[in-house]
Every structure is written in structure tokens, then in C-alpha cells.
Design an enzyme around this catalytic site. Structure first.
Site, PDB file in Angstrom:
ATOM      1  N   LEU A   1     -10.311  -1.366  -0.517  1.00 31.41           N
ATOM      2  CA  LEU A   1      -9.616  -1.197  -1.795  1.00 31.41           C
ATOM      3  C   LEU A   1      -8.401  -2.124  -1.873  1.00 31.41           C
ATOM      4  O   LEU A   1      -7.949  -2.651  -0.851  1.00 31.41           O
ATOM      5  CB  LEU A   1      -9.206   0.277  -1.935  1.00 31.41           C
ATOM      6  CG  LEU A   1     -10.402   1.239  -2.012  1.00 31.41           C
ATOM      7  CD1 LEU A   1      -9.978   2.690  -1.816  1.00 31.41           C
ATOM      8  CD2 LEU A   1     -11.140   1.070  -3.335  1.00 31.41           C
ATOM      9  N   PRO A   2      -7.855  -2.318  -3.081  1.00 31.46           N
ATOM     10  CA  PRO A   2      -6.794  -3.318  -3.218  1.00 31.46           C
ATOM     11  C   PRO A   2      -5.516  -3.024  -2.410  1.00 31.46           C
ATOM     12  O   PRO A   2      -5.024  -3.907  -1.709  1.00 31.46           O
ATOM     13  CB  PRO A   2      -6.501  -3.321  -4.732  1.00 31.46           C
ATOM     14  CG  PRO A   2      -7.737  -2.810  -5.369  1.00 31.46           C
ATOM     15  CD  PRO A   2      -8.330  -1.830  -4.392  1.00 31.46           C
TER      16      PRO A   2
ATOM     17  N   THR B   1      -6.134  -4.015   3.110  1.00 26.01           N
ATOM     18  CA  THR B   1      -4.822  -4.382   3.662  1.00 26.01           C
ATOM     19  C   THR B   1      -3.791  -3.504   2.970  1.00 26.01           C
ATOM     20  O   THR B   1      -3.531  -3.664   1.770  1.00 26.01           O
ATOM     21  CB  THR B   1      -4.508  -5.869   3.397  1.00 26.01           C
ATOM     22  OG1 THR B   1      -5.536  -6.657   3.977  1.00 26.01           O
ATOM     23  CG2 THR B   1      -3.169  -6.252   4.018  1.00 26.01           C
TER      24      THR B   1
ATOM     25  N   LYS C   1      -1.985  -7.383  11.011  1.00 28.47           N
ATOM     26  CA  LYS C   1      -2.361  -8.141   9.813  1.00 28.47           C
ATOM     27  C   LYS C   1      -1.098  -8.630   9.079  1.00 28.47           C
ATOM     28  O   LYS C   1      -1.030  -9.780   8.639  1.00 28.47           O
ATOM     29  CB  LYS C   1      -3.217  -7.246   8.908  1.00 28.47           C
ATOM     30  CG  LYS C   1      -3.525  -7.771   7.532  1.00 28.47           C
ATOM     31  CD  LYS C   1      -4.632  -8.792   7.541  1.00 28.47           C
ATOM     32  CE  LYS C   1      -4.866  -9.333   6.116  1.00 28.47           C
ATOM     33  NZ  LYS C   1      -5.723 -10.492   6.084  1.00 28.47           N
TER      34      LYS C   1
ATOM     35  N   LYS D   1       1.617  -9.730  -1.960  1.00 20.87           N
ATOM     36  CA  LYS D   1       1.468  -8.328  -1.533  1.00 20.87           C
ATOM     37  C   LYS D   1       1.639  -8.227  -0.018  1.00 20.87           C
ATOM     38  O   LYS D   1       2.367  -7.369   0.488  1.00 20.87           O
ATOM     39  CB  LYS D   1       0.073  -7.808  -1.919  1.00 20.87           C
ATOM     40  CG  LYS D   1      -0.153  -6.351  -1.521  1.00 20.87           C
ATOM     41  CD  LYS D   1      -1.610  -5.905  -1.647  1.00 20.87           C
ATOM     42  CE  LYS D   1      -2.441  -6.388  -0.503  1.00 20.87           C
ATOM     43  NZ  LYS D   1      -3.692  -5.656  -0.263  1.00 20.87           N
TER      44      LYS D   1
HETATM   45  P1  NAD Z   1     -10.982  -6.951  -5.183  1.00 20.86           P
HETATM   46  O1  NAD Z   1      -9.955  -6.666  -6.215  1.00 20.86           O
HETATM   47  O2  NAD Z   1     -11.978  -8.043  -5.427  1.00 20.86           O
HETATM   48  O3  NAD Z   1     -11.832  -5.611  -4.843  1.00 20.86           O
HETATM   49  C1  NAD Z   1     -11.298  -4.333  -4.839  1.00 20.86           C
HETATM   50  C2  NAD Z   1     -12.311  -3.429  -5.520  1.00 20.86           C
HETATM   51  O4  NAD Z   1     -11.876  -2.078  -5.423  1.00 20.86           O
HETATM   52  C3  NAD Z   1     -12.488  -3.724  -7.008  1.00 20.86           C
HETATM   53  O5  NAD Z   1     -13.844  -4.029  -7.263  1.00 20.86           O
HETATM   54  C4  NAD Z   1     -12.038  -2.425  -7.707  1.00 20.86           C
HETATM   55  O6  NAD Z   1     -12.800  -2.146  -8.865  1.00 20.86           O
HETATM   56  C5  NAD Z   1     -12.289  -1.415  -6.622  1.00 20.86           C
HETATM   57  N1  NAD Z   1     -11.536  -0.172  -6.752  1.00 20.86           N
HETATM   58  C6  NAD Z   1     -10.223   0.014  -6.985  1.00 20.86           C
HETATM   59  N2  NAD Z   1      -9.919   1.331  -6.973  1.00 20.86           N
HETATM   60  C7  NAD Z   1     -11.087   1.988  -6.728  1.00 20.86           C
HETATM   61  C8  NAD Z   1     -11.429   3.365  -6.582  1.00 20.86           C
HETATM   62  N3  NAD Z   1     -10.540   4.327  -6.700  1.00 20.86           N
HETATM   63  N4  NAD Z   1     -12.721   3.659  -6.329  1.00 20.86           N
HETATM   64  C9  NAD Z   1     -13.650   2.700  -6.199  1.00 20.86           C
HETATM   65  N5  NAD Z   1     -13.390   1.374  -6.320  1.00 20.86           N
HETATM   66  C10 NAD Z   1     -12.116   1.040  -6.585  1.00 20.86           C
HETATM   67  O7  NAD Z   1     -10.174  -7.224  -3.830  1.00 20.86           O
HETATM   68  P2  NAD Z   1     -10.714  -7.928  -2.499  1.00 20.86           P
HETATM   69  O8  NAD Z   1     -10.422  -9.385  -2.558  1.00 20.86           O
HETATM   70  O9  NAD Z   1     -12.091  -7.446  -2.218  1.00 20.86           O
HETATM   71  O10 NAD Z   1      -9.680  -7.301  -1.436  1.00 20.86           O
HETATM   72  C11 NAD Z   1      -9.822  -5.978  -0.949  1.00 20.86           C
HETATM   73  C12 NAD Z   1      -8.816  -5.790   0.168  1.00 20.86           C
HETATM   74  O11 NAD Z   1      -9.058  -6.758   1.202  1.00 20.86           O
HETATM   75  C13 NAD Z   1      -7.349  -5.994  -0.263  1.00 20.86           C
HETATM   76  O12 NAD Z   1      -6.554  -5.058   0.384  1.00 20.86           O
HETATM   77  C14 NAD Z   1      -7.039  -7.430   0.195  1.00 20.86           C
HETATM   78  O13 NAD Z   1      -5.657  -7.626   0.452  1.00 20.86           O
HETATM   79  C15 NAD Z   1      -7.872  -7.508   1.469  1.00 20.86           C
HETATM   80  N6  NAD Z   1      -8.266  -8.861   1.877  1.00 20.86           N
HETATM   81  C16 NAD Z   1      -8.721  -9.761   0.947  1.00 20.86           C
HETATM   82  C17 NAD Z   1      -9.091 -11.039   1.369  1.00 20.86           C
HETATM   83  C18 NAD Z   1      -9.593 -12.065   0.367  1.00 20.86           C
HETATM   84  O14 NAD Z   1      -9.704 -13.256   0.730  1.00 20.86           O
HETATM   85  N7  NAD Z   1      -9.939 -11.679  -0.857  1.00 20.86           N
HETATM   86  C19 NAD Z   1      -9.002 -11.400   2.714  1.00 20.86           C
HETATM   87  C20 NAD Z   1      -8.569 -10.444   3.649  1.00 20.86           C
HETATM   88  C21 NAD Z   1      -8.205  -9.175   3.207  1.00 20.86           C
END
Ligand code: NAD
Length: 296
Positions: free
Chosen positions: A64-65, A95, A170, A245
Site C-alpha cells: 500500500l502507499p 514503505t 529502507k 515521502k
Molecule cells: P501505487 O500507488 O502504484 O499502488 C498502491 C495501490 O494501493 C494502488 O493501486 C491503490 O489503489 C491501492 N490501495 C490504496 N489503499 C488501498 C486499500 N485500502 N485497499 C486496497 N488497495 C488500496 O504505489 P506503488 O508504486 O505500487 O508503491 C507501493 C509501495 O511500495 C509504496 O509504499 C512505495 O513507497 C513502495 N515502493 C515503491 C517503489 C516504486 O518504484 N514504485 C519501489 C520501492 C518501494
């Protein structure tokens, strides 16, 4: 083994897909209808809400975000921890703040549920390739329970320490990345202001004492590295807002510990200015542009 996967975004969808390819039964939920459709196409079983995914689940993975999303999913009056059977393993790969991870884990433990924090490094390309690095916080026994699931989504599973330690690791890594990115951008812009060719300057620094991963793999100056986001208009990398963030989490993690993070705080301010200027969705290496020499 039945797995529930909650959060099928840029990272979660390819990670869940790798679990399906490894032969796990995976039920999934996301607030986005498009994400659910893509999950079904990948061979997963989409559910109409998060509670439905938990029915019969042995392991739950969340991606999740931010902290508030993880807290509100599990805690409080409408929290879903109570829908889990005792003995379920909860793996949070989002994260988030270490304090939030510890808070959820403690509430889970009271119900006989194991939770580890397992944030990832590697980005969307590694999520698709199944080559992520997991930084795990929890006991050795909990990590070994999670290992087959984690190894189906990643290449390395590293034990950082007790619950919350994965999130701290992290935050430390991404704070350093933000500082190195800002510093490398500053150095390149200083050279450019003196008429130096940034590609030549990058080569010189890369074999000198300022050598670093950003200059050799993620060079922020367009025209220096074909494979970097800077070569494609700063698209398709790690967004400025996600870096902001993570720097916020690092500074927050220092609070109350006696650790001082002056460079992490400066980097956070810099990326906050960049985001406020409307560049939050661009790859974070675009901060290079914010540091361009001003006309004197
Ligand atoms: P994203 O925004 O693409 O995906 C998050 C998903 O969670 C969305 O599809 C959203 O609809 C869903 N969501 C939110 N609240 C929800 C709920 N209550 N129930 C169900 N679904 C829900 O983000 P991401 O890029 O996939 O990142 C996710 C996590 O991974 C974050 O914490 C980010 O910091 C971490 N991260 C991202 C990357 C990257 O390169 N994108 C790399 C390492 C870590």
C-alpha cells in the site's frame, strides 16, 4: 498455500503475478477497478473487498502507499485484523514508518497473528523480473515462514532485525540515495556552469573519489546515460513524491533517537521544493533541473 494480496498498484501487481507464476493460489483486492482487472488477467482471483481476500488465507501480503493506508486497513473499529485466523502470517511490503509497522504488529500479536515488515528495493522493473531485495524486520522464525513467499518475488531476503528494522533499513538507504542524488546533481551543475561537458565530468568523477551509483547507473544529466530516466524526460523511474515521502520517513525515524540527519533534512527540503514546483510525478533525478545555474 492461500495468499491474500492487498494493493495491486505499480509494484503490487507484478509481485502478485510472480506469486501466481510460482503456483500459489492468490486472491487480491485493490480500490482501483483497473488494477483488479489486470490482476484477473494475470491469473489471480479478484475480490470485491479486502475482507473477502482474507477468507481462508494462510499468508497476507500488503503493498500500500503509506502508513495511514496500512493502519486503517488493520486497526481501529473497522480494522480487519479480526478477520484473520490465529496463526496467519502478515507480510507488509509497503514503505511506511517503523512506528506504524510496530503498532500493527503488536495489535496482530495480541490476536496470535505473526507480522513482519518487508519493504523492498528495486523498483517496478525488479518487481516484474522477481529480483527485488526484501529488508525484513521480525524474528528469524517469522522470516523463515515468509521465505518461500518472499523468494517467489525477489532475489535477496535480508534480515535487518526485529519488527520495524526493515523499515529503518529502507529509510536509511533511501535517505542516502536522496543525498547522493542531490550532491551529484550539484557537482554536475557546477561543472556545467564552468563549461565542462557533463559526460566527461561524470567519467572523471566515476574513477575518482566522488564515484557513486547515481553517476554510473542513474545519471541525472540528460545525454550522459542512455538507460537512465534522464534520457527519457525523467519518466518511468522513482517519482519525486515517493522520494519525498521516504526522506520524510527518514527524518521522522531520527526523531527522539538522538540521531542527527542534517543532510537528510536538507535533501528533504530540496525535494519538497521540487515537488511544490509541480515536478512530483517526474522521476526524482529531475531534481538536477532545480539545481541548474541561475543567470548572474
Ligand atoms: P501505487 O500507488 O502504484 O499502488 C498502491 C495501490 O494501493 C494502488 O493501486 C491503490 O489503489 C491501492 N490501495 C490504496 N489503499 C488501498 C486499500 N485500502 N485497499 C486496497 N488497495 C488500496 O504505489 P506503488 O508504486 O505500487 O508503491 C507501493 C509501495 O511500495 C509504496 O509504499 C512505495 O513507497 C513502495 N515502493 C515503491 C517503489 C516504486 O518504484 N514504485 C519501489 C520501492 C518501494
Amino acid at each position: 498455500m492461500n495468499i491474500a494480496y492487498i494493493g495491486l498498484g505499480n509494484m503490487g501487481l507484478p509481485m502478485a503475478h510472480n506469486l501466481i507464476k510460482a503456483g500459489f493460489q492468490v486472491k487480491g483486492f485493490d480500490l482501483s477497478a483497473n488494477a483488479l482487472k489486470a490482476f484477473a488477467t494475470a491469473g489471480g482471483s479478484p475480490c470485491i473487498n479486502a475482507a473477502d481476500t482474507l477468507e481462508g488465507a494462510d499468508v497476507v501480503v500488503t503493498m500500500l502507499p503509506a502508513s495511514q493506508h496500512v493502519r486503517s486497513l488493520w486497526l481501529g473499529d473497522s480494522g480487519l485484523l479480526r478477520c484473520l485466523r490465529p496463526g496467519t502470517l502478515l507480510i507488509d511490503s509497503s514503505t511506511i514508518a517503523a512506528t506504524a509497522a510496530r503498532e500493527v504488529a503488536s495489535a496482530a500479536a495480541n490476536l496470535g497473528i505473526d507480522m513482519i515488515d518487508a519493504p523492498v528495493s528495486g523498483g517496478t522493473a525488479a518487481a516484474e523480473a522477481g529480483t527485488l531485495t526484501f529488508m525484513v524486520g521480525g524474528t528469524s522464525e517469522q522470516l523463515e515462514r515468509a521465505r518461500p513467499v518472499l523468494e517467489s518475488m525477489g532475489q535477496r531476503v535480508l534480515h535487518a532485525g526485529a519488527i520495524g528494522a526493515g523499515q529503518v533499513a529502507k529509510a536509511c538507504n533511501n535517505m542516502l540515495l536522496g543525498i547522493i542524488l542531490a550532491g551529484s546533481s550539484e557537482a554536475l551543475q557546477l561543472g556545467i556552469a564552468h563549461g565542462l561537458d557533463p559526460k566527461v565530468l561524470s567519467e572523471i568523477i566515476s574513477v575518482s573519489t566522488g564515484a557513486n551509483w547515481v553517476l554510473s547507473h542513474y545519471n541525472p544529466c540528460p545525454g550522459t546515460l542512455d538507460t537512465a530516466p534522464s534520457a527519457r524526460g525523467y519518466t518511468g523511474g522513482f517519482a519525486t513524491d515517493l522520494m519525498l515521502k521516504d526522506l520524510g520517513l527518514a527524518v521522522e525515524a531520527a526523531t527522539g533517537t538522538g540521531a542527527i540527519v542534517p543532510l537528510g533534512s536538507s535533501a528533504r527540503n530540496l525535494f519538497a521544493m521540487h515537488s511544490a514546483a509541480g515536478q512530483g510525478r517526474l522521476d526524482c533525478s529531475s531534481v538536477f533541473q532545480l539545481l541548474a545555474a541561475r543567470q548572474s
